[in-house]
Scaffold this active site. Structure first.
Site, PDB file in Angstrom:
ATOM      1  N   TYR A  82     -50.404 -54.778  11.180  1.00 62.70           N
ATOM      2  CA  TYR A  82     -51.649 -54.110  11.557  1.00 62.70           C
ATOM      3  C   TYR A  82     -51.743 -54.046  13.076  1.00 62.70           C
ATOM      4  O   TYR A  82     -51.615 -55.070  13.759  1.00 62.70           O
ATOM      5  CB  TYR A  82     -52.811 -54.927  10.976  1.00 62.70           C
ATOM      6  CG  TYR A  82     -54.179 -54.332  11.160  1.00 62.70           C
ATOM      7  CD1 TYR A  82     -54.438 -53.012  10.797  1.00 62.70           C
ATOM      8  CD2 TYR A  82     -55.223 -55.097  11.661  1.00 62.70           C
ATOM      9  CE1 TYR A  82     -55.704 -52.481  10.947  1.00 62.70           C
ATOM     10  CE2 TYR A  82     -56.495 -54.580  11.803  1.00 62.70           C
ATOM     11  CZ  TYR A  82     -56.736 -53.264  11.453  1.00 62.70           C
ATOM     12  OH  TYR A  82     -57.988 -52.739  11.592  1.00 62.70           O
ATOM     13  N   ALA A 122     -39.330 -70.244   6.958  1.00 60.10           N
ATOM     14  CA  ALA A 122     -40.698 -70.727   7.135  1.00 60.10           C
ATOM     15  C   ALA A 122     -41.378 -70.048   8.321  1.00 60.10           C
ATOM     16  O   ALA A 122     -40.751 -69.786   9.340  1.00 60.10           O
ATOM     17  CB  ALA A 122     -40.676 -72.239   7.347  1.00 60.10           C
ATOM     18  N   GLY A 132     -91.537 -68.146 -34.411  1.00 63.39           N
ATOM     19  CA  GLY A 132     -92.251 -67.695 -35.600  1.00 63.39           C
ATOM     20  C   GLY A 132     -91.680 -68.415 -36.814  1.00 63.39           C
ATOM     21  O   GLY A 132     -90.473 -68.621 -36.905  1.00 63.39           O
ATOM     22  N   LEU A 180     -83.552 -55.013 -27.616  1.00 64.95           N
ATOM     23  CA  LEU A 180     -84.751 -55.225 -26.803  1.00 64.95           C
ATOM     24  C   LEU A 180     -84.371 -55.962 -25.523  1.00 64.95           C
ATOM     25  O   LEU A 180     -83.746 -57.022 -25.557  1.00 64.95           O
ATOM     26  CB  LEU A 180     -85.796 -56.034 -27.569  1.00 64.95           C
ATOM     27  CG  LEU A 180     -86.288 -55.419 -28.884  1.00 64.95           C
ATOM     28  CD1 LEU A 180     -87.546 -56.146 -29.370  1.00 64.95           C
ATOM     29  CD2 LEU A 180     -86.575 -53.929 -28.737  1.00 64.95           C
ATOM     30  N   ASP A 202     -81.157 -60.735 -24.402  1.00 66.08           N
ATOM     31  CA  ASP A 202     -81.023 -62.104 -23.883  1.00 66.08           C
ATOM     32  C   ASP A 202     -80.550 -63.082 -24.963  1.00 66.08           C
ATOM     33  O   ASP A 202     -80.660 -64.291 -24.800  1.00 66.08           O
ATOM     34  CB  ASP A 202     -82.349 -62.579 -23.256  1.00 66.08           C
ATOM     35  CG  ASP A 202     -83.514 -62.529 -24.234  1.00 66.08           C
ATOM     36  OD1 ASP A 202     -83.320 -62.140 -25.403  1.00 66.08           O
ATOM     37  OD2 ASP A 202     -84.640 -62.890 -23.820  1.00 66.08           O
ATOM     38  N   ARG A 228     -88.641 -67.032 -15.826  1.00 59.45           N
ATOM     39  CA  ARG A 228     -88.089 -68.374 -15.607  1.00 59.45           C
ATOM     40  C   ARG A 228     -86.680 -68.372 -15.031  1.00 59.45           C
ATOM     41  O   ARG A 228     -86.168 -69.414 -14.649  1.00 59.45           O
ATOM     42  CB  ARG A 228     -88.128 -69.167 -16.916  1.00 59.45           C
ATOM     43  CG  ARG A 228     -89.509 -69.740 -17.190  1.00 59.45           C
ATOM     44  CD  ARG A 228     -89.526 -70.525 -18.475  1.00 59.45           C
ATOM     45  NE  ARG A 228     -89.684 -69.660 -19.628  1.00 59.45           N
ATOM     46  CZ  ARG A 228     -89.441 -70.026 -20.882  1.00 59.45           C
ATOM     47  NH1 ARG A 228     -89.000 -71.248 -21.133  1.00 59.45           N
ATOM     48  NH2 ARG A 228     -89.625 -69.186 -21.888  1.00 59.45           N
ATOM     49  N   LYS A 274     -83.280 -60.289 -16.124  1.00 60.92           N
ATOM     50  CA  LYS A 274     -82.625 -61.344 -16.901  1.00 60.92           C
ATOM     51  C   LYS A 274     -81.377 -60.892 -17.638  1.00 60.92           C
ATOM     52  O   LYS A 274     -80.331 -61.552 -17.588  1.00 60.92           O
ATOM     53  CB  LYS A 274     -83.626 -61.948 -17.897  1.00 60.92           C
ATOM     54  CG  LYS A 274     -82.996 -63.004 -18.784  1.00 60.92           C
ATOM     55  CD  LYS A 274     -84.016 -63.873 -19.491  1.00 60.92           C
ATOM     56  CE  LYS A 274     -84.716 -63.164 -20.608  1.00 60.92           C
ATOM     57  NZ  LYS A 274     -85.579 -64.084 -21.384  1.00 60.92           N
TER      58      LYS A 274
END
Ligand code: UD1
Ligand code: CA
Length: 455
Positions: free
Chosen positions: A385, A378, A137, A8, A102, A15, A22
């Site tokens: 390019y 160095a 629940g 799901l 989620d 939020r 989400k």
């Protein structure tokens, strides 16, 4: 047993305060929903259906997996209604597992326990006991401990609200029974929704014993509603990965300051200092040491390599016993052979560097083939390019490039050649000779530096 999984993922996720749906918010660089899909695959699911709604085609569009079944739920009329939308996709399955886009961190182990529980009956619920069950629940049991029904927070009596065992939402049902139960749902409740949870009392009425199983850890059933919860799960996930790596024999100087967003394979005795970030597909060979604050993305690091602090390495191959950093940047398509030294403030891009060569300070090497045992002084720059096209530089074995040289590509430096410091090399430098381009040094006798007059 043929397993179908319904995920799901239709909720809006208000939020999160985001334009991104989400379930597409990433955990360890992968959408939360991707983690759930991977879990379903790991269980050997024959079919995986994802119920989506908010965000429209953004959600299916984020997944290349061609075997996922996308089911649109235009209006979110409740969890029972959502699962019902996916039932046609579950035809022919034996068991249907309901997961949530989620709730990203449910382990396969926990779900296997639940699958087993369902085999002896027709409905199994994943439940957990919480000190603060508010919002969830509640699981109602009879005197013998048998599950009777689930009551939602908003429909619960004061006494029912005291119950600490809650419904995680994750359940497994016999496919054919599920079709019948969902067909009989109504929305006669406090929220006017079709509750998936109402199938529990239906099963009980048919004499089905409803089994329950518990997760190994609370984080496995935690859902993400806002970015705080997402961050909490990210930390938990990282902690699990760090533990797994340490058990495999990796030293993490501080497991709380290590992040893996992808997959890491390691040899023996790998040591990783603090604030290291590993992204994508990374291999670290035996004895590799990674210094603090280093980022490694999609790269293979050979045995015995030492990476010092603050390096950024992307899509590169580093040969055995090489030394990188501190402060080196290896960009995509860098291939270093064994015992190469890349030092501070050196950037390498799309180049091969053969065995034993050293580029120790402040250089840019791009689109270049560097031979063996080359020393690059160095401040050397390959001018690769011209504003429109990229050109290659080739440097032969044993060449010595003096400091502050510009190699204007396309150009070739022969094997054993020496380039004098400060040169701008625009034509090929022959092997075994000294080539340099340099303004003549002059000294002006009796010259006086300008000075401001003092009053
Ligand atoms: C649900 C459970 C509750 C459980 C809780 C755990 C029901 C009726 N209640 O409550 O017992 O304790 O989860 O978090 O199932 N969704 C859809 N389409 C819809 C409705 C929901 O895809 O029409 C998805 C949401 O995106 C979400 C999930 O289902 O990911 C749960 O929905 P939500 O409305 O948050 O259920 P809860 O009220 O939290
Ligand atoms: Ca919820």
């Amino acid at each position: 047993m043929k397993l179908g999984v319904v995920i799901l993922a239709a909720g809006q996720g208000t939020r999160m305060k985001s334009v991104l749906p989400k379930v597409l918010h990433p955990l360890a660089d992968r959408p939360m929903l991707g983690h759930v899909v991977e879990t379903a695959r790991g269980l050997g699911a024959e079919r995986i259906a994802v119920v989506y709604g908010h965000g429209g085609d953004q959600v299916p569009g984020a997944f290349a997996d061609s075997d996922l079944i996308w089911v649109e739920q235009a209006q979110q009329l409740g969890t029972g209604h959502a699962v019902e939308q996916a039932l046609p996709a579950m035809a022919g399955m034996d068991q249907v597992l309901v997961l949530y886009g989620d709730v990203p961190l449910t382990s396969q182990e926990t779900l296997r326990g639940l699958l087993q529980a369902e085999e002896d009956t027709r409905l199994a619920l994943l439940t957990v006991t919480l000190e603060d069950p508010a919002g969830y629940g509640r699981i109602l049991r009879d005197a013998q401990g048998g599950v009777q029904r689930i009551v939602e927070q908003k429909d619960a009596s004061v006494a029912e609200l005291e119950i600490e065992e809650i419904n995680t939402g994750i359940l497994i049902a016999d496919q054919q029974s599920l079709v019948q139960w969902l067909g009989r749902l109504d929305n006669d409740n406090a929220q006017g929704e079709f509750y998936l949870t109402d199938i529990v009392s239906m099963a009980v009425a048919e004499g089905v014993e409803v089994c329950t199983a518990q997760p190994g850890d609370e984080h496995e059933v935690m859902g993400v509603n806002d970015r705080l919860q997402l961050a909490e799960l990210e930390r938990h996930y990282q902690k699990l990965q760090a533990r797994r790596l340490m058990r495999q024999g990796v030293t993490l100087r501080d497991p709380a300051r290590f992040d893996l967003r992808g997959s890491l394979s390691v040899g023996q005795d790998v040591e990783i200092d603090v604030n290291v970030l590993i992204i994508g597909d990374v291999t670290l060979g035996d004895g590799v040491r990674v210094g603090a604050n280093t980022v490694i993305r999609n790269s293979h690091i050979g045995a015995g390599v030492q990476i010092f602090e603050n390096c950024v390495i992307e899509q590169a191959e580093v040969g055995a016993a090489s030394r990188i950093g501190p402060f080196s940047r290896l960009r995509p398509e860098t291939v270093l052979a064994a015992r190469v030294h890349i030092g501070n403030f050196v950037e390498i891009k799309k180049s091969e560097v053969a065995e034993g060569s050293k580029i120790n300070h402040l250089s840019y090497i791009g689109d270049t083939t560097v031979g063996r045992s080359v020393n690059i002084g160095a401040g050397t720059i390959t001018c690769n390019y011209d504003g429109a096209f990229k050109h290659r530089t080739i440097i032969g074995d044993d060449a010595f490039i003096g400091s502050d040289t510009q190699l204007v590509a396309p150009v070739e430096v022969g094997a054993g050649a020496t380039i004098g410091a400060g040169s701008t090399i625009t034509r090929n430098a022959p092997p075994e000779t000294l080539t340099l381009s340099r303004g003549k040094q002059t000294t002006i006798q009796g010259w006086i530096r300008p000075r401001k007059e003092k009053n």
